[in-house]
Design a protein around this motif. Structure first.
Motif, short mmCIF file in Angstrom:
data_model
loop_
_atom_site.label_atom_id
_atom_site.label_comp_id
_atom_site.label_asym_id
_atom_site.label_seq_id
_atom_site.Cartn_x
_atom_site.Cartn_y
_atom_site.Cartn_z
N GLY A 40 0.80 -1.21 0.00
CA GLY A 40 0.00 0.00 0.00
C GLY A 40 0.84 1.26 0.00
O GLY A 40 1.84 1.37 -0.71
N GLN A 41 0.44 2.23 0.84
CA GLN A 41 1.13 3.51 0.88
C GLN A 41 2.59 3.35 1.31
O GLN A 41 3.46 4.10 0.88
N LEU A 42 2.86 2.37 2.17
CA LEU A 42 4.24 2.18 2.65
C LEU A 42 5.19 1.90 1.49
O LEU A 42 6.30 2.43 1.43
N SER A 43 4.77 1.02 0.57
CA SER A 43 5.65 0.66 -0.55
C SER A 43 5.62 1.69 -1.67
O SER A 43 6.64 1.94 -2.31
N GLU A 44 4.45 2.29 -1.89
CA GLU A 44 4.30 3.17 -3.05
C GLU A 44 4.75 4.60 -2.76
O GLU A 44 5.36 5.25 -3.62
N ILE A 45 4.46 5.10 -1.57
CA ILE A 45 4.75 6.51 -1.29
C ILE A 45 6.07 6.70 -0.56
O ILE A 45 6.88 7.55 -0.92
N TYR A 46 6.30 5.95 0.52
CA TYR A 46 7.51 6.19 1.30
C TYR A 46 8.15 4.90 1.80
O TYR A 46 8.16 4.64 3.00
N PRO A 47 8.70 4.08 0.90
CA PRO A 47 9.29 2.81 1.33
C PRO A 47 10.45 2.95 2.30
O PRO A 47 10.70 2.05 3.10
N GLN A 48 11.16 4.07 2.27
CA GLN A 48 12.31 4.25 3.17
C GLN A 48 11.97 5.12 4.38
O GLN A 48 12.85 5.45 5.18
N LYS A 49 10.71 5.49 4.53
CA LYS A 49 10.32 6.35 5.65
C LYS A 49 10.44 5.58 6.97
O LYS A 49 9.96 4.46 7.10
N PRO A 50 11.08 6.16 7.97
CA PRO A 50 11.16 5.50 9.27
C PRO A 50 9.81 5.57 9.99
O PRO A 50 9.13 6.59 9.96
N ILE A 51 9.45 4.47 10.64
CA ILE A 51 8.21 4.38 11.41
C ILE A 51 8.58 4.09 12.86
O ILE A 51 9.40 3.21 13.12
N TYR A 52 7.97 4.82 13.78
CA TYR A 52 8.40 4.75 15.17
C TYR A 52 7.35 4.16 16.13
O TYR A 52 7.63 4.00 17.30
N ASP A 53 6.14 3.86 15.63
CA ASP A 53 5.08 3.46 16.55
C ASP A 53 4.64 2.01 16.37
O ASP A 53 3.49 1.65 16.63
N ILE A 54 5.55 1.14 15.92
CA ILE A 54 5.26 -0.29 15.81
C ILE A 54 5.82 -0.97 17.06
O ILE A 54 7.03 -0.90 17.32
N PRO A 55 4.98 -1.63 17.85
CA PRO A 55 5.47 -2.27 19.09
C PRO A 55 6.64 -3.21 18.82
O PRO A 55 6.61 -4.00 17.87
#
Length: 334
Positions: A40-55
């Motif tokens: 979805g958006q993770l792969s198409e828009i910002y695949p290298q974007k850091p995410i900080y709220d995954i347990p």
């Protein structure tokens, strides 16, 4: 004809995790997404974007999260139809649903789960002079490859989590990062806002508050950005890239014609199980709305878990959902 227990529209992170929750209850899933790949958006828009709220992950980039989710659901052997959009949903005599796509794929399912996805959204484009003229020539609405901005002059606009996260990330890559925001406070998480203020105080980025980008200039490619301050003063900033991050605008497409209760461009759901007003149809993730709704991936994971518990009654109407736990005192069943 593809036969499955649950058909999930949207193969983003929430749709993928729903496969895991359904798999634990022995329910088969088939996913449909308009994009040619999962994520979805993770792969198409910002695949290298850091995410900080995954347990369990202090930090994980978007594409790595998608990879981990795919590993997690592999034992349940889900099916995928990618690059196609769901067009119609027809209810059968036994209550089951027949889902058809624009690619002539037909999926028979007992439960339909709408998990949003990039196919339902497009970037919000601000009213800035010559913006579209420089699309692909310095203007981008997402960061797919951060290396593209290495040693370049990058200006971002926005005040949400995406703008803050990318400023923090690109500060160590670009020659210079500038964030322009119309307010003096941010809508993003306080922790990210503090990091941005700290970077600005240390002189590692330029932070221009209470200001708006009003125009873009250049010959064939972007060269400068015009900024209007709260004092009505105009400033011209050199720029190789301009990234306006003002969120995504929902585009529901055929979903809007399925007879579901809507609030603006989101699907209303019951918070007990995230069911819609239509029997056997659920909505999880950013596509739904309810009082107190937070558009966070981890909230979508929670919604997927409760959805699966509820969907069980449609897939196995003659069985009671039960669990067994082994403890030092023996096996407990309920």
């Amino acid at each position: 004809m593809i036969a499955t227990d649950i058909c999930i529209v949207g193969a983003g992170p929430v749709g993928l995790f729903a496969v895991f929750e359904a798999g634990l209850l022995k329910m088969r899933c088939h996913l449909i997404d308009v994009l040619p790949q999962v994520g979805g958006q993770l792969s198409e828009i910002y695949p290298q974007k850091p995410i900080y709220d995954i347990p369990g992950y202090p930090e994980i980039n978007a594409q790595e999260l998608v990879t981990k989710l795919m590993e997690q659901i592999k034992p349940f052997h889900p099916g995928f139809t990618l690059g196609e959009r769901v067009e119609t949903v027809d209810r059968q005599d036994d209550g089951s649903l027949l889902v058809k796509t624009n690619g002539h794929t037909a999926v028979s399912c007992r439960v339909l789960v709408i998990a949003g996805g990039l196919g339902c959204f497009e970037p919000r484009k601000p009213d800035i002079d010559r913006l579209m003229e420089f699309e692909g020539k310095g203007v981008a609405y997402m960061v797919k490859d951060p290396e593209k901005f290495r040693n370049r002059q990058v200006i971002l606009a926005g005040g949400g989590d995406s703008a803050l996260d990318w400023v923090i990330y690109l500060a160590g890559i670009a020659a210079r990062v500038t964030l322009v925001h119309r307010g003096n406070t941010f809508r993003g998480t306080p922790d990210s806002a503090e990091k941005v203020f700290a970077l600005a105080k240390a002189g590692n980025i330029d932070l221009i508050l209470q200001s708006n980008v009003t125009g873009l200039n250049g010959d064939e490619y972007l060269q400068t950005v015009s900024v209007l301050g709260h004092d009505q003063a105009h400033t011209i900033l050199p720029a190789d890239h301009f990234i306006p991050l003002f969120g995504l605008s929902p585009k529901l497409g055929p979903i809007a014609e399925w007879g579901l209760n809507m609030d603006k461009a989101a699907i209303e759901v019951h918070t007990a199980d995230f069911s819609t007003n239509a029997a056997r149809i659920y909505a999880i993730g950013d596509i739904n709305t309810y009082p107190g709704k937070l558009k966070l991936i981890l909230c979508g994971f929670h919604e997927g878990a409760l959805m699966a518990q509820s969907a069980f009654k449609y897939v196995y109407p003659d069985q009671k959902l039960s669990f067994k736990y082994t403890t030092v005192y023996g096996v407990t069943e309920f």
